[in-house]
Scaffold this active site. Structure first.
Site, PDB file in Angstrom:
ATOM      1  N   GLY A 154       0.839  -1.206   0.000  1.00 18.38           N
ATOM      2  CA  GLY A 154       0.000   0.000   0.000  1.00 18.38           C
ATOM      3  C   GLY A 154       0.872   1.253   0.000  1.00 18.38           C
ATOM      4  O   GLY A 154       1.920   1.282   0.627  1.00 18.38           O
ATOM      5  N   ARG A 159      -3.370   8.578   2.327  1.00 14.50           N
ATOM      6  CA  ARG A 159      -3.741   9.581   3.333  1.00 14.50           C
ATOM      7  C   ARG A 159      -2.536  10.291   3.967  1.00 14.50           C
ATOM      8  O   ARG A 159      -2.700  11.287   4.651  1.00 14.50           O
ATOM      9  CB  ARG A 159      -4.600   8.932   4.422  1.00 14.50           C
ATOM     10  N   GLN A 172       3.631  -7.129  -5.900  1.00 17.88           N
ATOM     11  CA  GLN A 172       2.195  -7.250  -6.162  1.00 17.88           C
ATOM     12  C   GLN A 172       1.825  -6.081  -7.074  1.00 17.88           C
ATOM     13  O   GLN A 172       1.813  -4.934  -6.637  1.00 17.88           O
ATOM     14  CB  GLN A 172       1.419  -7.176  -4.840  1.00 17.88           C
ATOM     15  N   GLU A 217     -15.169  -8.350   7.879  1.00 17.52           N
ATOM     16  CA  GLU A 217     -14.653  -7.000   7.637  1.00 17.52           C
ATOM     17  C   GLU A 217     -15.727  -5.945   7.905  1.00 17.52           C
ATOM     18  O   GLU A 217     -16.923  -6.217   7.790  1.00 17.52           O
ATOM     19  CB  GLU A 217     -14.140  -6.892   6.198  1.00 17.52           C
ATOM     20  N   ASN A 254      -1.981   5.707   9.474  1.00 13.06           N
ATOM     21  CA  ASN A 254      -2.534   5.936   8.134  1.00 13.06           C
ATOM     22  C   ASN A 254      -2.356   7.362   7.651  1.00 13.06           C
ATOM     23  O   ASN A 254      -2.371   7.625   6.462  1.00 13.06           O
ATOM     24  CB  ASN A 254      -4.019   5.578   8.118  1.00 13.06           C
ATOM     25  N   ALA A 301      38.690  35.229  22.058  1.00 14.83           N
ATOM     26  CA  ALA A 301      37.307  35.495  21.649  1.00 14.83           C
ATOM     27  C   ALA A 301      37.266  36.039  20.231  1.00 14.83           C
ATOM     28  O   ALA A 301      38.134  36.811  19.820  1.00 14.83           O
ATOM     29  CB  ALA A 301      36.682  36.498  22.602  1.00 14.83           C
ATOM     30  N   TYR A 308      38.822  28.605   3.928  1.00 15.53           N
ATOM     31  CA  TYR A 308      38.383  28.457   2.545  1.00 15.53           C
ATOM     32  C   TYR A 308      38.835  29.671   1.753  1.00 15.53           C
ATOM     33  O   TYR A 308      38.510  30.803   2.106  1.00 15.53           O
ATOM     34  CB  TYR A 308      36.861  28.352   2.554  1.00 15.53           C
ATOM     35  N   ALA A 348      46.041  40.776  19.938  1.00 17.41           N
ATOM     36  CA  ALA A 348      44.638  41.007  19.610  1.00 17.41           C
ATOM     37  C   ALA A 348      44.534  41.514  18.175  1.00 17.41           C
ATOM     38  O   ALA A 348      45.375  42.287  17.706  1.00 17.41           O
ATOM     39  CB  ALA A 348      44.035  42.026  20.563  1.00 17.41           C
TER      40      ALA A 348
END
Ligand code: UD1
Ligand code: CA
Length: 495
Positions: free
Chosen positions: A12, A16, A76, A158, A231, A383, A390, A426
């Site tokens: 299946g 839904r 199937q 069913e 479902n 910091a 890159y 720094a």
């Protein structure tokens, strides 16, 4: 157990769900629904597993094969009912004898122990067919288990074919059924599709077995959630929450403190040691592993992350990272793949690491990006440091040695090496290798346009404050009519 074929029905599509992803592939707790079913199926140690695929089989088939390479895939072509699906499966598997156990691919809460107890009981009983049933508050949509006055199972009816009395029955067919293969093979060709849905119902096997004078029985599972299917997206979310609560209960029973189960999400493959504490708002995903005494949270999303004993990880997003014992991460840290933190190292607020190693006790405490780098043990990164890894074309490596102390607001332009015990000033932009023990300074020399504010911003609060300060320190100069020429500042800050 001799010759046990397990069939997983997964043909299946799940309309839904309204998804381009087939229903059984939707994940719960870090694993697809059908993946959970296959994990439960493994507990019965089947001789063979056959998965029936149909809708979206180009998605579903390879996924199942990846999880279980030995699986037999049965296609199937058209959804003609559960009996047709089982026929396709037994043909593909070439089943001739033994036991056949039918399961569904969309019941993620199914436990291996439940399936095993059910299969063992069936095999020991010699019945033609056993049904895993359940009592539910609202049986709408399910096949009802119809019993005769003596309690024996007569049929499954069913929903659409049920009389009002039958529809009122609360015992339902979970869909998980076990067969003696010989009976199943004799029954399948006898099943027709003369019913409300025009489908070949596997459930017709019950009446056929009874007609053959064979034994059939149904066993209500105590915990009906286990056979519940999802479902739609809402049901998926409900099953996900139930699964999560089960995972949390398991870990709490193993000695893990979970402060807030409502906001804690742990995937099924995560492992946690005793005395781990998980604070609110934590998602532990993938194959993450947390060692004892670590404290995780609040508010972390950690996928495939290894956390060492006694580490603390606060408000952090991390993926494919290793956090060493007693390391500290966060708040507001971002560890990307390849971040490796040695024991007792520290990554602080607004720091991003990618493919970067921190040595033992090394610290990147504030506002930094460290990519493609190796930071030696005991080193402190100032910091606001950015590793410029890159160049617009390729990525390059940065190595900082042991016990180095780099200044605030540095840029390390890769490839570059800063030696053991070195320092940087720094604001340094480090483009050249720094020898061990050197202090690297690269920022331009500071110089002043004297009295610029007094001249150009006369009358402002700044000018007034400056004038007052100058009057205090050296009355008689800084009259506000300064020359405006520049003056250098020495390395030590003096004029
Ligand atoms: C089925 C049972 C019902 C039971 C319920 C439990 C039958 C006739 N009915 O009803 O008694 O209470 O499950 O959820 O068996 N499938 C295929 N190929 C098909 C048809 C179905 O692979 O041709 C698969 C579906 O993907 C699904 C499962 O079988 O995983 C059940 O099919 P579904 O159509 O949902 O059956 P129900 O009507 O729910
Ligand atoms: Ca169904």
């Amino acid at each position: 157990m001799s010759d046990l074929t397990v069939i997983v029905l997964a043909a299946g599509g799940g309309t839904r769900m309204k998804s381009k992803t087939m229903k059984v592939l939707h994940p719960i707790a870090g694993r697809s629904m059908v993946g959970h079913v296959l994990a439960a199926v493994a507990a019965v140690q089947p001789t063979s597993v056959v998965a029936v695929v149909g809708h979206g089989r180009e998605q579903v088939g390879p996924h199942i094969q990846q999880l279980l390479p030995s699986v037999v895939l049965a296609v199937q072509e058209e959804q003609r009912g559960t009996a047709d699906a089982v026929r396709v499966a037994v043909e593909a598997a070439g089943t001739t004898s033994g036991t056949v156990l039918v399961t569904y691919g969309d019941t993620p809460l199914l436990e291996g122990a439940t399936l095993r107890a059910f299969a063992d009981d069936h095999v020991g009983s010699g019945r033609a067919m056993s049904i895993l049933s359940g009592h539910v508050a609202d049986p709408t949509g399910y096949g009802r288990v119809v019993r005769s006055a003596d309690g024996s199972v007569e049929a499954i009816v069913e929903q659409r074919d049920a009389s009002p009395e039958q529809a009122a029955i609360s015992e339902i067919n979970s869909g998980i059924v076990a067969y003696d293969a010989a009976f199943l093979l004799s029954a399948l060709p006898r099943i027709g599709n003369d019913n409300a849905k025009g489908e070949y119902y596997l459930t017709d096997t019950v009446a056929l077995a009874r007609g053959d004078g064979l034994d059939v029985d149904a066993f209500p599972v105590e915990d009906v959630d286990q056979t519940e299917g999802a479902n739609d997206r809402f049901e998926l979310s409900q099953l996900a929450r139930i699964k999560n609560q089960r995972i949390l209960r398991h870990w709490m029973a193993e000695g893990v403190t979970v402060i807030d189960p409502a906001t804690t999400w742990i995937d099924v493959d995560v492992t946690l040691a005793p005395d781990v504490t998980v604070l609110p708002g934590v998602q532990l995903l993938g194959a993450s592993a947390v060692a004892e005494d670590a404290v995780v949270g609040p508010d972390c999303t950690l996928k495939d992350v290894e956390i060492g004993a006694g580490a603390k990880v606060v408000r952090t997003h991390a993926e494919l990272a290793v956090i060493g014992a007693e390391a500290q991460v966060g708040p507001f840290s971002y560890l990307r793949p390849g971040a490796r933190l040695a024991p007792r190292s520290k990554v602080g607020a607004f720091v991003e690491l990618k493919n970067a190693e921190l040595g033992e006790g090394a610290k990147v405490p504030h506002l930094s990006y460290v990519g493609d780098a190796e930071i030696g043990e005991g080193t402190n990164i100032g910091a606001g440091t950015i590793v410029a890894n890159y160049d617009g074309v390729a990525k390059h490596r940065t190595v900082v040695g042991r016990h180095a102390k780099t200044g605030a607001n540095n840029t390390f332009v890769a490839p570059v090496t800063i030696g053991d015990g070195a320092s940087t000033g720094a604001g340094a932009v480090v483009r050249e290798d720094v020898p061990p023990g050197s202090l690297a300074l690269s920022a331009g020399k500071q110089w002043h346009l004297d009295d610029w504010v007094l001249n150009k911003r006369a009358g402002t609060a700044s000018a007034t404050a400056a004038q007052e300060a100058l009057d205090r320190t050296d009355p008689g100069t800084g009259s506000g009519t300064g020359s405006g020429t520049g003056s250098d500042v020495g390395e030590d800050g003096s004029r």
